[in-house]
Design a protein around this motif. Sequence first.
Motif, PDB file in Angstrom:
ATOM      1  N   LYS A  65       4.280  -5.614   4.468  1.00 11.33           N
ATOM      2  CA  LYS A  65       3.219  -4.613   4.448  1.00 11.33           C
ATOM      3  C   LYS A  65       3.392  -3.671   3.264  1.00 11.33           C
ATOM      4  O   LYS A  65       4.506  -3.323   2.876  1.00 11.33           O
ATOM      5  CB  LYS A  65       3.221  -3.806   5.747  1.00 11.33           C
ATOM      6  N   LEU A  66       2.263  -3.244   2.712  1.00  7.29           N
ATOM      7  CA  LEU A  66       2.231  -2.283   1.620  1.00  7.29           C
ATOM      8  C   LEU A  66       1.230  -1.202   1.995  1.00  7.29           C
ATOM      9  O   LEU A  66       0.049  -1.500   2.208  1.00  7.29           O
ATOM     10  CB  LEU A  66       1.813  -2.976   0.321  1.00  7.29           C
ATOM     11  N   CYS A  67       1.700   0.050   2.104  1.00  2.00           N
ATOM     12  CA  CYS A  67       0.803   1.130   2.512  1.00  2.00           C
ATOM     13  C   CYS A  67      -0.031   1.607   1.325  1.00  2.00           C
ATOM     14  O   CYS A  67       0.228   1.253   0.165  1.00  2.00           O
ATOM     15  CB  CYS A  67       1.587   2.280   3.126  1.00  2.00           C
ATOM     16  N   ALA A 104       2.083   3.420  -1.465  1.00  2.00           N
ATOM     17  CA  ALA A 104       2.878   2.504  -2.275  1.00  2.00           C
ATOM     18  C   ALA A 104       1.980   1.662  -3.172  1.00  2.00           C
ATOM     19  O   ALA A 104       2.316   1.385  -4.340  1.00  2.00           O
ATOM     20  CB  ALA A 104       3.728   1.616  -1.371  1.00  2.00           C
ATOM     21  N   LEU A 105       0.833   1.245  -2.652  1.00  2.00           N
ATOM     22  CA  LEU A 105      -0.113   0.479  -3.458  1.00  2.00           C
ATOM     23  C   LEU A 105      -0.631   1.324  -4.613  1.00  2.00           C
ATOM     24  O   LEU A 105      -0.710   0.864  -5.760  1.00  2.00           O
ATOM     25  CB  LEU A 105      -1.271  -0.012  -2.589  1.00  2.00           C
ATOM     26  N   LYS A 123       1.839   1.537  -7.486  1.00  2.42           N
ATOM     27  CA  LYS A 123       1.835   0.322  -8.297  1.00  2.42           C
ATOM     28  C   LYS A 123       0.600   0.263  -9.195  1.00  2.42           C
ATOM     29  O   LYS A 123       0.668  -0.158 -10.363  1.00  2.42           O
ATOM     30  CB  LYS A 123       1.895  -0.914  -7.388  1.00  2.42           C
ATOM     31  N   ARG A 131      -0.567  -9.076  -2.963  1.00  4.23           N
ATOM     32  CA  ARG A 131      -0.613  -7.706  -3.471  1.00  4.23           C
ATOM     33  C   ARG A 131      -0.815  -7.627  -4.984  1.00  4.23           C
ATOM     34  O   ARG A 131      -1.449  -6.688  -5.474  1.00  4.23           O
ATOM     35  CB  ARG A 131       0.651  -6.952  -3.056  1.00  4.23           C
TER      36      ARG A 131
END
Length: 551
Positions: A51-53, A56-57, A60, A87
């Motif tokens: 998972k990427l919240c 955090a996204l 990036k 992602r």
Amino acid sequence: MPLPLKDLLPAALRRSWAVDGTCPDLDLYSLFRARQVGDPHRAAVVDAKGKLCYTALDRKVRCLAVGLRGLGIGPGDVVGVQLPNGRDAVVTDLALAAVGAVALPFPVGRGAAEATSLLRRAEAVAVVAAAEHRGAHPARALTEARAALPALRHVVAAGRGPHPEGALAMRELLRADPTEFVAARPDPDGPARILVSSGSEAEPKMVAYSHNALAGGRGNFFASLMPDRTVPPRCLFLVPLASAFGSNGTAVALARHGGTLVLLDHFTPEAAIAAIREHEPTHVLGVPTMARMILDRLAADGGKLPPPTALVLGGSPLDVTTAAAAREAFGCPVVNLYGSADGVNCHTGLEGLGEGLAPEHGVVAGRPDPRVADIRVADPATHEPVPDGTIGEIVARGPMTPLCYVGAPDLDARYRTPDGWVRTGDLGLIDGDGVLHVVGRLKDVVIRGGANISPAEVERALSAHPLIRDVVCVGVPDPVMGERLAACVVPVSRGPQEGALTLDALGEHLTGRGLDRAKHPERLLLVPELPLTPAGKPDRTALRERAVAGC
């Protein structure tokens, strides 16, 4: 000098949708950023890495945007993206929007020759491609093709696998300092993304879309499938995010609605079933062939699925047999989405419009929504509207209408009217209740001895056969009749069907459905699975070649 992308809609009409609130009037990154601020710890992406919240996204995205800007990529520049679902694809989408560039995504399954053609015609200045995916090496192939791409300055290799000499590593760009990020804030009515047609029967067309057309027009389509719009959707995309159907991912589910994307880097029915059981998505998006493959696997293992809010199927016609079986197996409404990269969208919605209609009515597409695309049926020669109940060409114009075709003024002249309507090339009618029915294609006919046969009509009738899981009909050359119709059939994988699917049996079934003998297939090709294009649609060209070889 960025490629000029002219909006073929009247400017006042385009602006009116922003003024009245139909479109959000914000660029895609600004919309995403507002979602991140509102719910920073919500899961944005669930993929093979976990998972990427949203926070955090966003970090990036900012890092990559700084890295891209350091390469000289800025407003209006076209950048190709050839990445599998995951992602990296989402980060790249948003980073390009943040610097004001125009994303040109295309699925990883497209070969080097086709990818090179897309990049050349769009005058792309860079491309972000997978270093390796399922044995293919897209970044290496595009690096080797640079001599044929005079506008291309950079190849960026993403993901695992050996990075080719001469390519930049995406992981290096992601090491940029996010505090140096400054959003470009592009014009919401300016170009954001180029959608690529499936290319199943001809060279793919490229269609330029604005931020408002994606988040507004397409976003309004998806909003109609959310019973409680205060609850963000959790969407399992079985189709590539790089396809036209997949453009409902980052721009719509994430930026417009603040949802979660559940992504598989490669579709298999087993992986799809596992993802539905583990992540319990609210919406599952795929094509009918994928649904039939899942149904077949479910029948074999006897398992159950947690019911989503909706199963959304597009990309190819949905027959009533598949819709009924999927509705029972998934325990939710099955939405038939009629749409294309060219700028048309209509769907049956959560109410299950048109259930039980016989094949002679065509495929029920739903009631047109002017907040997405107004639709009318016109005379193909004069472009004038025809009365309800009369078959003509389907044309569309509305908030999701694209700007123009890319580098193809001939396509603009052929498929756009002077006042901005999109000619779809599809035949249909609007009935007395305002429901759109799609009955076939203007050019998709098999001409047998001077008589026209609609493959779509025959496919609809054959799809009701209890021993047929999937079917595509194609024309094969014939020295006497010019063409003959071939049925490419996937039998069900259960039951005593051995030897039961013959041309005589298909003919008997079609006669029972009321089809003239002249429309019956004269060739039969039994296949274990339908080959799919990189966009997930049945590959009619490959099937035609196999049918010819088998004759």
